[in-house]
Scaffold this motif. Structure first.
Motif, PDB file in Angstrom:
ATOM      1  N   LEU A  87       0.903  -1.163  -0.100  1.00 33.18           N
ATOM      2  CA  LEU A  87       0.131   0.021   0.025  1.00 33.18           C
ATOM      3  C   LEU A  87       0.896   1.164  -0.008  1.00 33.18           C
ATOM      4  O   LEU A  87       0.473   2.364  -0.369  1.00 33.18           O
ATOM      5  N   GLY A  88       1.947   1.150   0.380  1.00 32.39           N
ATOM      6  CA  GLY A  88       3.084   2.374   0.411  1.00 32.39           C
ATOM      7  C   GLY A  88       2.628   3.247   1.771  1.00 32.39           C
ATOM      8  O   GLY A  88       2.788   4.471   1.575  1.00 32.39           O
ATOM      9  N   VAL A  89       2.121   2.501   2.497  1.00 27.99           N
ATOM     10  CA  VAL A  89       1.824   3.553   3.741  1.00 27.99           C
ATOM     11  C   VAL A  89       2.083   2.767   5.109  1.00 27.99           C
ATOM     12  O   VAL A  89       2.227   1.527   5.144  1.00 27.99           O
ATOM     13  N   ALA A 143      -3.965   5.961   8.621  1.00 31.94           N
ATOM     14  CA  ALA A 143      -4.460   4.964   7.282  1.00 31.94           C
ATOM     15  C   ALA A 143      -4.582   3.541   8.051  1.00 31.94           C
ATOM     16  O   ALA A 143      -5.457   2.919   7.289  1.00 31.94           O
ATOM     17  N   GLY A 144      -4.062   3.336   9.193  1.00 29.95           N
ATOM     18  CA  GLY A 144      -4.273   1.992   9.585  1.00 29.95           C
ATOM     19  C   GLY A 144      -5.838   2.053  10.233  1.00 29.95           C
ATOM     20  O   GLY A 144      -6.543   0.889  10.090  1.00 29.95           O
ATOM     21  N   ALA A 145      -6.370   3.311  10.872  1.00 33.95           N
ATOM     22  CA  ALA A 145      -7.737   3.199  11.281  1.00 33.95           C
ATOM     23  C   ALA A 145      -8.591   3.003  10.210  1.00 33.95           C
ATOM     24  O   ALA A 145      -9.583   2.244  10.434  1.00 33.95           O
ATOM     25  N   THR A 146      -8.161   3.704   9.079  1.00 35.69           N
ATOM     26  CA  THR A 146      -9.196   3.529   7.584  1.00 35.69           C
ATOM     27  C   THR A 146      -9.122   2.068   7.206  1.00 35.69           C
ATOM     28  O   THR A 146     -10.263   1.617   7.053  1.00 35.69           O
ATOM     29  N   LEU A 147      -7.942   1.542   7.357  1.00 38.57           N
ATOM     30  CA  LEU A 147      -7.841   0.138   6.779  1.00 38.57           C
ATOM     31  C   LEU A 147      -8.817  -0.804   7.783  1.00 38.57           C
ATOM     32  O   LEU A 147      -9.442  -1.775   7.308  1.00 38.57           O
ATOM     33  N   LEU A 148      -8.780  -0.432   9.060  1.00 37.19           N
ATOM     34  CA  LEU A 148      -9.484  -1.347  10.011  1.00 37.19           C
ATOM     35  C   LEU A 148     -10.895  -1.153   9.870  1.00 37.19           C
ATOM     36  O   LEU A 148     -11.649  -2.337   9.677  1.00 37.19           O
TER      37      LEU A 148
END
Length: 279
Positions: free
Chosen positions: A43-45, A60-65
């Motif tokens: 993902l590059g993040v 970004a992690g909260a969004t993917l969760l």
């Protein structure tokens, strides 16, 4: 991204601890760490902020969760609906909160049963806030949801009914002689702490009021003088001895909607929705 990778990330994001997440998944910690690093490279993040003592989510992690949970729910729902299509025959599963919209539900089912193409409707009565996840994960085909309490994000809906709210009190309480009360008064009732409703994750906020699991339990606690609650005025049809209601004109109206997955192409479901909206 594979569903396996999503499950790995969701476990780490929820536990915020690689060891506990590995135990939960039944795998060793090193391959789990490598899998998360591989997702980040792809993902590059950065999804996680790691230190020697803690793990936390980046934005970004909260969004993917959030998105990962929705994706895994969708996969699980597809599996459930596929199995039910193969084994369940022509029937629908409708979920509704126990004790809510009783008259509306009965009229809707009667109207649908009179249709020539009607199929069997299995009614599941659930606890507070459980209709939405049951509809999302494929355990139900259709649900009655109540705004503003339930989320309808990601569903197709039709409004069925809107109503005001009333304060439900123990019979004999001094406020039962009033024509109406205001929300500001409800918040400060002496001796009747506000009930604590479950959050979406099943937890409860701190406070002195009782934890509420369903409407039947709530009404029993009110009759015992342990709490009071503002509820849709249709609750009056359920009232037993020991309970009284007072209108709350400044409480937000409650709207009952029928909700279903937007991708559904079920003809029986379409018939049920038509019967409901004609009422």
């Amino acid at each position: 991204m594979e569903t396996r990778e999503l499950r790995y990330f969701v476990a780490v994001a929820e536990e915020l601890h690689f060891g506990r997440a590995a135990d939960r998944l039944g795998i060793a910690q090193p391959p789990l760490s490598r899998a998360i690093q591989q997702i980040e490279r792809r993902l590059g993040v950065a999804l996680l902020d790691r230190s020697s003592r803690s793990v936390s989510l980046t934005e970004a992690g909260a969004t993917l969760l959030r998105e990962g949970r929705a994706a895994l729910d969708a996969v699980e729902a597809a599996e459930r609906r596929t199995r039910r299509a193969a084994t369940g025959g022509s029937r629908l599963v409708l979920v509704n909160k126990a004790g809510a919209s009783i008259e509306l539900l009965a009229k809707m089912l009667d109207a649908y049963a009179a249709e020539p193409e009607a199929v069997t409707v299995d009614v599941v009565l659930c606890g507070i806030g459980e209709q939405e996840p049951m509809l999302r994960d494929g355990r139900a085909d259709v649900a009655l949801l109540h705004l503003p309490f339930d989320s309808i994000a990601g569903f197709d809906t039709e409004e069925l009914h809107s109503e005001g709210q009333v304060l439900v009190l123990p019979a004999g309480h001094p406020l039962t002689t009033r024509e109406h009360v205001r929300m500001a008064e409800v918040a400060t009732l002496p001796g009747l702490p506000a009930p604590r409703w479950p959050r979406r994750d099943g937890s409860y906020r701190d406070g002195p009021g009782p934890q509420i699991h369903d409407n039947t339990q709530l009404l029993q606690l009110i009759a015992l003088g342990r709490t009071a609650a503002v509820l849709p005025e249709s609750v009056r049809v359920n009232l037993t001895e020991g309970l009284a209601t007072v209108p709350v004109p400044d409480a937000p109206p409650v709207t009952t909607v029928i909700a279903w997955p937007p991708h559904s192409r079920s003809l029986p479901l379409a018939g049920l929705i038509r019967a409901a909206t004609r009422l």
